[in-house]
Motif scaffolding. Structure first.
Motif, PDB file in Angstrom:
ATOM      1  N   LEU A   1      38.144  43.355  28.968  1.00 52.62           N
ATOM      2  CA  LEU A   1      39.261  42.433  28.773  1.00 52.62           C
ATOM      3  C   LEU A   1      38.817  41.178  28.027  1.00 52.62           C
ATOM      4  CD1 LEU A   1      40.767  43.060  32.276  1.00 52.62           C
ATOM      5  CD2 LEU A   1      42.158  43.111  30.198  1.00 52.62           C
ATOM      6  N   GLU A   2      37.634  40.679  28.355  1.00 46.83           N
ATOM      7  CA  GLU A   2      37.122  39.511  27.635  1.00 46.83           C
ATOM      8  C   GLU A   2      36.846  39.850  26.167  1.00 46.83           C
ATOM      9  OE1 GLU A   2      34.922  36.734  30.955  1.00 46.83           O
ATOM     10  OE2 GLU A   2      33.766  38.370  30.067  1.00 46.83           O
ATOM     11  N   ASP A   3      36.264  41.019  25.928  1.00 48.51           N
ATOM     12  CA  ASP A   3      36.015  41.430  24.543  1.00 48.51           C
ATOM     13  C   ASP A   3      37.322  41.608  23.775  1.00 48.51           C
ATOM     14  OD1 ASP A   3      33.298  41.392  24.915  1.00 48.51           O
ATOM     15  OD2 ASP A   3      33.109  43.539  25.286  1.00 48.51           O
ATOM     16  N   SER A   4      38.413  41.858  24.490  1.00 57.16           N
ATOM     17  CA  SER A   4      39.719  42.023  23.853  1.00 57.16           C
ATOM     18  C   SER A   4      40.382  40.694  23.529  1.00 57.16           C
ATOM     19  CB  SER A   4      40.648  42.847  24.760  1.00 57.16           C
ATOM     20  OG  SER A   4      40.104  44.125  25.008  1.00 57.16           O
ATOM     21  N   GLY A   5      39.892  39.612  24.147  1.00 59.29           N
ATOM     22  CA  GLY A   5      40.451  38.294  23.860  1.00 59.29           C
ATOM     23  C   GLY A   5      40.861  37.492  25.076  1.00 59.29           C
ATOM     24  N   PHE A   6      41.017  38.131  26.236  1.00 57.29           N
ATOM     25  CA  PHE A   6      41.407  37.423  27.447  1.00 57.29           C
ATOM     26  C   PHE A   6      40.242  36.609  28.004  1.00 57.29           C
ATOM     27  CE2 PHE A   6      44.181  41.190  27.332  1.00 57.29           C
ATOM     28  CZ  PHE A   6      45.429  40.581  27.427  1.00 57.29           C
ATOM     29  N   LEU A   7      40.553  35.625  28.849  1.00 55.86           N
ATOM     30  CA  LEU A   7      39.546  34.839  29.541  1.00 55.86           C
ATOM     31  C   LEU A   7      39.702  35.014  31.046  1.00 55.86           C
ATOM     32  CD1 LEU A   7      39.602  31.466  27.536  1.00 55.86           C
ATOM     33  CD2 LEU A   7      38.003  33.381  27.304  1.00 55.86           C
ATOM     34  N   LEU A   8      38.590  35.026  31.749  1.00 50.78           N
ATOM     35  CA  LEU A   8      38.607  35.189  33.198  1.00 50.78           C
ATOM     36  C   LEU A   8      38.894  33.847  33.860  1.00 50.78           C
ATOM     37  CD1 LEU A   8      38.132  37.097  35.625  1.00 50.78           C
ATOM     38  CD2 LEU A   8      35.733  36.362  35.573  1.00 50.78           C
ATOM     39  N   LYS A   9      39.912  33.819  34.719  1.00 50.40           N
ATOM     40  CA  LYS A   9      40.311  32.600  35.428  1.00 50.40           C
ATOM     41  C   LYS A   9      39.697  32.543  36.817  1.00 50.40           C
ATOM     42  CE  LYS A   9      44.597  30.121  36.647  1.00 50.40           C
ATOM     43  NZ  LYS A   9      44.641  29.141  35.540  1.00 50.40           N
ATOM     44  N   ASP A  10      39.721  33.682  37.529  1.00 45.39           N
ATOM     45  CA  ASP A  10      39.206  33.737  38.895  1.00 45.39           C
ATOM     46  C   ASP A  10      39.124  35.197  39.317  1.00 45.39           C
ATOM     47  OD1 ASP A  10      38.307  33.014  41.395  1.00 45.39           O
ATOM     48  OD2 ASP A  10      40.088  31.861  41.962  1.00 45.39           O
ATOM     49  N   ILE A  11      38.487  35.441  40.434  1.00 50.42           N
ATOM     50  CA  ILE A  11      38.524  36.755  41.065  1.00 50.42           C
ATOM     51  C   ILE A  11      39.042  36.543  42.480  1.00 50.42           C
ATOM     52  CG2 ILE A  11      37.207  38.755  41.855  1.00 50.42           C
ATOM     53  CD1 ILE A  11      35.312  38.368  39.551  1.00 50.42           C
ATOM     54  N   LEU A  12      40.234  37.028  42.736  1.00 55.57           N
ATOM     55  CA  LEU A  12      40.829  36.914  44.059  1.00 55.57           C
ATOM     56  C   LEU A  12      40.255  37.991  44.976  1.00 55.57           C
ATOM     57  CD1 LEU A  12      44.574  36.440  43.013  1.00 55.57           C
ATOM     58  CD2 LEU A  12      42.772  34.715  43.176  1.00 55.57           C
ATOM     59  N   ALA A  13      40.225  37.700  46.252  1.00 59.94           N
ATOM     60  CA  ALA A  13      39.792  38.684  47.250  1.00 59.94           C
ATOM     61  C   ALA A  13      40.998  39.074  48.091  1.00 59.94           C
ATOM     62  CB  ALA A  13      38.692  38.107  48.127  1.00 59.94           C
TER      63      ALA A  13
END
Length: 319
Positions: A123-135
């Motif tokens: 997803l990052e390579d596609s252009g999105f940025l990681l905001k958080d990882i919810l549990a």
């Protein structure tokens, strides 16, 4: 795109996502295949194994352990390619998704702790940025870890069995699952993107618990009348939490791996439009039975069944 609105369309997400309008999706919520060989639809690698998806006598009659997945050994180069092949498959649909999502809009991806990092990289390579990882914390968890002492005793190794008493072969009980929270980058400030696209902020007031602000630990489970139709099905309560958190009424939520339609049901409950894509016709039929009649008509069905799955095309993958 209008022919896919408020419907679950049968087809491969990689083929159908490009037909959506650019800059049209306010939020994407999806429970992707995990790439751990849970079932036929979850085999997303080219590594053949005669034991894959088989069963041992110990698995007979067990709802949580019906099939045998690929052992985590890395004993061959072919085994070691499985995570990379899964990431390449994720890149195919993620790169198609990127231009369809509005700037600032959220993308929530359910996954497993073993492989979600590969999906995030794609997803990052596609252009999105990681905001958080919810549990997402669950009240129950399937867990089966053999007692090492029993295994050794069956081999006639009594001394070793005593030494390893209390030890088990396996993991800890998986009481939580990760949800990757990504977003489409925006060119200005977050306030500007909220004003222009009506996405990007979080509706904390809508998801408070006992008057307290929401945290990145999400709780929720199936209700008494919530029928379990898919072995990877997610509770509507958890999906409604994500929808309330990130969208307004009337906005469009996409689920490109719709399964039995839980995201669509949650959208109907909260007055959001939805677009669902699911490769298995049988699951779409189940989803239709859960939706209100106005959204359950005129579905285009094609020939797939529960045993079918899509292998990725390496010629279209990253790298």
């Amino acid at each position: 795109m209008t022919e896919m609105m408020n419907k679950i369309t049968v087809g491969d997400a990689i083929a159908l996502i490009p037909h959506l309008d650019d800059d049209s999706i306010h939020c994407c919520i999806t429970d992707i295949p995990y790439g751990i060989s849970l079932d036929y639809w979850d085999v997303l690698h080219n590594n053949a194994n005669s034991a894959l998806l088989g069963a041992s006598p110990a698995q007979e009659g067990k709802s949580g352990f019906k099939r045998r997945g690929k052992p985590i050994r890395g004993w061959s180069m072919s085994d070691r390619q499985i995570p990379k092949e899964y990431q390449e498959w994720c890149y195919q649909w993620a790169s198609a998704l990127y231009p369809k999502v509005k700037d600032g809009a959220s993308v929530f991806v359910f996954g497993t702790r073993r492989t979600l990092h590969r999906a995030i990289l794609a997803l990052e390579d596609s252009g999105f940025l990681l905001k958080d990882i919810l549990a997402w914390e669950k009240p129950v968890a399937h867990h089966r870890a053999q007692r090492l002492s029993v295994v050794l005793s069956r081999r006639g190794l009594q001394t070793e069995a005593e030494k390893w008493s209390g030890w088990r072969l396996g993991n800890l009980a998986p009481i939580w699952e990760p949800i990757a929270w990504l977003f489409n980058p925006y060119p200005k400030t977050i306030t500007d993107v909220v004003l222009e696209n009506e996405v990007g902020a979080v509706n904390a007031a809508a998801v408070m618990t006992n008057g307290k602000q929401p945290k990145n630990l999400v709780k929720g489970w199936f209700q008494e009348n919530e029928e379990r139709l898919h072995e990877a099905q997610k509770p509507i309560a958890v999906l409604e939490f994500l929808i309330r958190l990130s969208t307004l009424e009337g906005q469009i939520v996409l689920d490109p791996f719709a399964g039995s339609g839980s995201t669509a049901v949650a959208c109907q409950n909260l007055n959001r439009h939805f677009i669902g894509i699911e490769i298995n016709e049988a699951y779409v039929e189940l989803a239709k039975s859960r939706l209100h009649p106005i959204a359950a008509t005129n579905h285009k069905l094609v020939g797939n069944d529960l045993r079918q799955f899509t292998m990725f095309d390496k010629s279209k993958a990253l790298g």
